[in-house]
Write a protein that holds these residues in place. Structure first.
Motif, mmCIF file in Angstrom:
data_model
loop_
_atom_site.group_PDB
_atom_site.id
_atom_site.type_symbol
_atom_site.label_atom_id
_atom_site.label_comp_id
_atom_site.label_asym_id
_atom_site.label_seq_id
_atom_site.Cartn_x
_atom_site.Cartn_y
_atom_site.Cartn_z
ATOM 1 N N ALA A 78 0.847 -1.200 0.000
ATOM 2 C CA ALA A 78 0.000 0.000 0.000
ATOM 3 C C ALA A 78 0.876 1.241 0.000
ATOM 4 C CB ALA A 78 -0.914 -0.015 1.222
ATOM 5 N N ASP A 79 0.282 2.374 -0.428
ATOM 6 C CA ASP A 79 1.011 3.619 -0.478
ATOM 7 C C ASP A 79 1.429 4.025 0.942
ATOM 8 O OD1 ASP A 79 2.153 5.907 -1.485
ATOM 9 O OD2 ASP A 79 0.329 7.073 -1.096
ATOM 10 N N GLY A 80 2.681 4.322 1.102
ATOM 11 C CA GLY A 80 3.194 4.708 2.411
ATOM 12 C C GLY A 80 3.547 3.547 3.302
ATOM 13 N N ASP A 81 3.347 2.328 2.866
ATOM 14 C CA ASP A 81 3.616 1.132 3.677
ATOM 15 C C ASP A 81 4.938 0.524 3.241
ATOM 16 O OD1 ASP A 81 3.518 -1.055 5.294
ATOM 17 O OD2 ASP A 81 2.085 -2.174 4.069
ATOM 18 N N ARG A 82 5.943 0.672 4.082
ATOM 19 C CA ARG A 82 7.245 0.092 3.776
ATOM 20 C C ARG A 82 7.247 -1.355 4.259
ATOM 21 N NH1 ARG A 82 8.688 5.298 5.138
ATOM 22 N NH2 ARG A 82 8.936 4.746 7.335
ATOM 23 N N ARG A 83 7.694 -2.259 3.382
ATOM 24 C CA ARG A 83 7.706 -3.678 3.700
ATOM 25 C C ARG A 83 9.058 -4.281 3.345
ATOM 26 N NH1 ARG A 83 2.613 -6.326 0.873
ATOM 27 N NH2 ARG A 83 3.426 -8.119 2.020
ATOM 28 N N ASN A 93 26.626 -13.410 -8.210
ATOM 29 C CA ASN A 93 27.321 -12.971 -6.993
ATOM 30 C C ASN A 93 26.354 -12.573 -5.890
ATOM 31 O OD1 ASN A 93 29.873 -13.300 -8.150
ATOM 32 N ND2 ASN A 93 29.845 -11.239 -9.049
ATOM 33 N N LEU A 94 25.089 -12.565 -6.227
ATOM 34 C CA LEU A 94 24.081 -12.189 -5.240
ATOM 35 C C LEU A 94 23.609 -13.441 -4.510
ATOM 36 C CD1 LEU A 94 21.934 -9.578 -7.221
ATOM 37 C CD2 LEU A 94 23.668 -9.139 -5.477
ATOM 38 N N GLY A 95 23.818 -13.433 -3.246
ATOM 39 C CA GLY A 95 23.348 -14.552 -2.447
ATOM 40 C C GLY A 95 22.012 -14.231 -1.815
ATOM 41 N N PRO A 96 21.678 -14.850 -0.716
ATOM 42 C CA PRO A 96 20.443 -14.506 -0.013
ATOM 43 C C PRO A 96 20.400 -13.009 0.279
ATOM 44 C CG PRO A 96 21.409 -16.498 0.919
ATOM 45 C CD PRO A 96 22.414 -15.933 -0.047
ATOM 46 N N SER A 97 19.220 -12.443 0.079
ATOM 47 C CA SER A 97 19.069 -10.991 0.195
ATOM 48 C C SER A 97 17.824 -10.656 0.998
ATOM 49 C CB SER A 97 18.953 -10.330 -1.197
ATOM 50 O OG SER A 97 20.046 -10.711 -2.018
ATOM 51 N N VAL A 98 17.733 -9.381 1.377
ATOM 52 C CA VAL A 98 16.535 -8.819 2.006
ATOM 53 C C VAL A 98 16.067 -7.658 1.126
ATOM 54 C CG1 VAL A 98 15.610 -7.583 3.995
ATOM 55 C CG2 VAL A 98 17.150 -9.534 4.348
ATOM 56 N N TRP A 99 14.779 -7.710 0.693
ATOM 57 C CA TRP A 99 14.179 -6.661 -0.124
ATOM 58 C C TRP A 99 13.403 -5.718 0.769
ATOM 59 C CZ3 TRP A 99 14.616 -6.049 -5.427
ATOM 60 C CH2 TRP A 99 15.186 -7.131 -6.124
ATOM 61 N N GLY A 100 13.489 -4.417 0.392
ATOM 62 C CA GLY A 100 12.657 -3.398 1.011
ATOM 63 C C GLY A 100 11.870 -2.662 -0.068
ATOM 64 N N THR A 101 10.575 -2.492 0.145
ATOM 65 C CA THR A 101 9.726 -1.883 -0.907
ATOM 66 C C THR A 101 8.791 -0.845 -0.304
ATOM 67 O OG1 THR A 101 8.042 -3.596 -0.641
ATOM 68 C CG2 THR A 101 9.751 -4.012 -2.271
ATOM 69 N N GLN A 102 8.365 0.104 -1.197
ATOM 70 C CA GLN A 102 7.316 1.068 -0.857
ATOM 71 C C GLN A 102 6.711 1.581 -2.175
ATOM 72 O OE1 GLN A 102 8.525 4.196 1.752
ATOM 73 N NE2 GLN A 102 6.535 5.265 1.669
ATOM 74 N N ARG A 103 5.358 1.673 -2.248
ATOM 75 C CA ARG A 103 4.695 2.116 -3.470
ATOM 76 C C ARG A 103 4.853 3.622 -3.611
ATOM 77 N NH1 ARG A 103 1.602 -0.191 -7.032
ATOM 78 N NH2 ARG A 103 1.433 -2.064 -5.769
ATOM 79 N N VAL A 104 5.017 4.043 -4.874
ATOM 80 C CA VAL A 104 5.222 5.453 -5.191
ATOM 81 C C VAL A 104 3.976 6.002 -5.900
ATOM 82 C CG1 VAL A 104 6.648 7.123 -6.426
ATOM 83 C CG2 VAL A 104 7.696 5.079 -5.428
ATOM 84 N N GLY A 105 3.460 7.162 -5.495
ATOM 85 C CA GLY A 105 2.418 7.863 -6.221
ATOM 86 C C GLY A 105 1.025 7.296 -6.042
ATOM 87 N N GLY A 106 0.714 6.654 -4.956
ATOM 88 C CA GLY A 106 -0.642 6.197 -4.693
ATOM 89 C C GLY A 106 -0.939 4.874 -5.368
ATOM 90 N N PRO A 107 -2.201 4.442 -5.269
ATOM 91 C CA PRO A 107 -2.580 3.138 -5.845
ATOM 92 C C PRO A 107 -2.314 3.120 -7.353
ATOM 93 C CG PRO A 107 -4.276 3.948 -4.354
ATOM 94 C CD PRO A 107 -3.321 5.088 -4.524
ATOM 95 N N GLY A 108 -1.757 2.004 -7.795
ATOM 96 C CA GLY A 108 -1.453 1.836 -9.210
ATOM 97 C C GLY A 108 -0.103 2.353 -9.604
ATOM 98 N N GLY A 109 0.596 3.074 -8.689
ATOM 99 C CA GLY A 109 1.914 3.592 -8.996
ATOM 100 C C GLY A 109 2.968 2.493 -8.934
ATOM 101 N N PRO A 110 4.150 2.826 -9.388
ATOM 102 C CA PRO A 110 5.224 1.839 -9.359
ATOM 103 C C PRO A 110 5.679 1.553 -7.917
ATOM 104 C CG PRO A 110 6.091 3.960 -10.011
ATOM 105 C CD PRO A 110 4.601 4.136 -9.919
ATOM 106 N N VAL A 111 6.383 0.443 -7.763
ATOM 107 C CA VAL A 111 6.924 0.021 -6.459
ATOM 108 C C VAL A 111 8.432 0.281 -6.468
ATOM 109 C CG1 VAL A 111 7.338 -1.911 -4.881
ATOM 110 C CG2 VAL A 111 5.151 -1.708 -6.098
#
Length: 428
Positions: A78-83, A93-111
């Motif tokens: 959701a917009d404003g929800d960091r996960r 070279n990329l092993g196990p990772s941790v992703w952080g995401t947040q939606r940009v520009g309201g519903p339907g915007g890019p992540v």
């Protein structure tokens, strides 16, 4: 397996389990800390990237919009929800990772997404695991000799206590573990055991000394009146009563003499007078003195004291020159006579005496020795099973005592086909 190695093995196993438990706990705690730090870094990085993107419209390094490899669970925040989410995939070279995401520009915007690679930290974790394993092995290698040494100290003290107990059971009532066993190392369970063994030996020694002194005193006190009684029987008129009384008085005198002999053996006052004698001749003389019908057989090739053929001796019934031995002939006759009398009294004929080398075997064809006698040895005033006949039970006791004085071995056993077998082996 000796006790010291059991204790050392137990110490090594305990140390290995402790090292394994510590290693696993360190690994799990470090892995959780790495993941927590990565999640915290992903959250902070997303927050910073969003702030830069909203102010400038550009993405800082490491941030992407709708990356193709974003885990499906993070594609619809959701917009404003960091996960944040853990991704265990390994790609190049990329092993196990941790992703952080947040939606940009309201519903339907890019992540907006950032990926924190944990490969360096996990590599450090593997190095830490290896270091812990090496340290555990080094510590175990250093601790094992110390455990063996410490277990050896305990085992030596226990062996000393066991040796003292064995000497006591063998008849050495003066054997003690000694106070130094506990004073030098402090009081512990081994010291308590040693003290208990010493107290047991003291108590047993006092009781046996009282019993032995009582036996000696009774025998000495009876010797004079029995001698007078025997002399008095000479004044009786001849007849059946005189014969019966004289026989009973002789039996009583023999009993008193046996008690005196046992008291001297118990006190250690007996010392052999050794001379070189032909063994078969001494045995034959001892059998003849009993007046009992006994077959004597001499077998085997004789040898001198150093294995060479005997240069002197008597000829046995087989016609061979018999062994000459250095011993006390009076005590040897006493042993053989007691064994022959015991075989006739408690066994059945035929009774055979065999002389072979330095060994004398007396065998009867009766019920054999009782099981408790074979297990515990002969006891005074106890003849064993009822079917073995009457008697005061001192013959075998005296025979064993005289054998010890001579340094000989007297073994009691039963023949497979029935009958008691007493084997006397004289020392070289």
């Amino acid at each position: 397996m000796p006790l010291r190695w059991k204790i050392a093995a137990l110490a090594a196993a305990t140390a290995s389990l402790v090292a394994l438990a510590v290693g696993v706990l360190v690994h799990l705690w470090t892995a959780m800390d790495i993941r927590d730090r990565a999640e915290m870094e992903a959250t902070n990085t997303v927050y910073s990237a969003m702030d830069v993107y909203r102010r400038t419209g550009t993405l800082p390094g490491g941030a992407e919009l709708d990356p193709a490899d974003l885990p499906p669970a993070l594609r619809h925040p959701a917009d404003g929800d960091r996960r944040v989410a853990y991704d265990g995939r390994v790609e190049g070279n990329l092993g196990p990772s941790v992703w952080g995401t947040q939606r940009v520009g309201g519903p339907g915007g890019p992540v907006l997404a950032v990926r924190i690679n944990m490969s360096p930290q996990l590599y450090d974790l593997r190095r830490l695991d290896a270091s812990v394993a090496v340290a555990s092995l080094v510590s175990l290698a250093a601790a094992l000799p110390l455990a063996v040494y410490g277990a050896g100290l305990v085992a030596r003290r226990l062996r000393r206590v066991a040796g003292t107990a064995a000497r006591i059971s063998a008849g050495d009532l003066d054997a003690r573990t000694g106070p130094a066993l506990g004073r030098a190392r402090g009081r512990d369970e081994v010291t308590d055991i040693a003290a208990t063994v010493d107290l047991m030996a003291d108590s047993l020694g006092r009781r046996l000394r009282v019993e032995r002194q009582f036996t000696a005193d009774v025998a000495h006190e009876l010797r004079t009146p029995v001698g007078g009684l025997l002399a008095a029987t000479d004044l009786l008129p001849p007849g059946e009563t005189e014969d019966l009384l004289r026989a009973r008085v002789r039996d009583l005198r023999a009993l008193v003499e046996d008690l005196l002999e046992i008291s001297r053996l118990d006190a250690g006052a007996e010392a052999p007078v050794r001379v070189r004698v032909p063994l078969a001749a001494v045995v034959a003389e001892a059998v003849a003195r009993t007046g009992l019908d006994t077959e004597v057989t001499v077998t085997g090739a004789p040898h001198g004291p150093h294995g060479s053929p005997a240069s002197a001796g008597e000829t046995g019934e087989t016609g061979e020159t018999t062994e000459t031995v250095e011993t006390d002939p009076r005590r040897l006759e006493r042993i053989v006579g007691n064994l022959v009398v015991n075989a006739h009294r408690h066994g059945r004929t035929p009774v055979r005496v065999t002389v072979e080398g330095r060994t004398v075997v007396v065998r009867d064809h009766g019920p054999g020795f009782p099981a408790d006698l074979l297990l515990d040895g002969p006891r005074r005033f106890r003849t064993g099973a009822a079917e073995r006949g009457a008697g005061h039970g001192l013959g075998l006791t005296i025979a064993l005592g005289q054998a010890r004085v001579l340094g000989a071995e007297l073994r009691l056993d039963n023949a497979p086909d029935g009958g008691a077998v007493a084997t006397l082996r004289l020392p070289h």
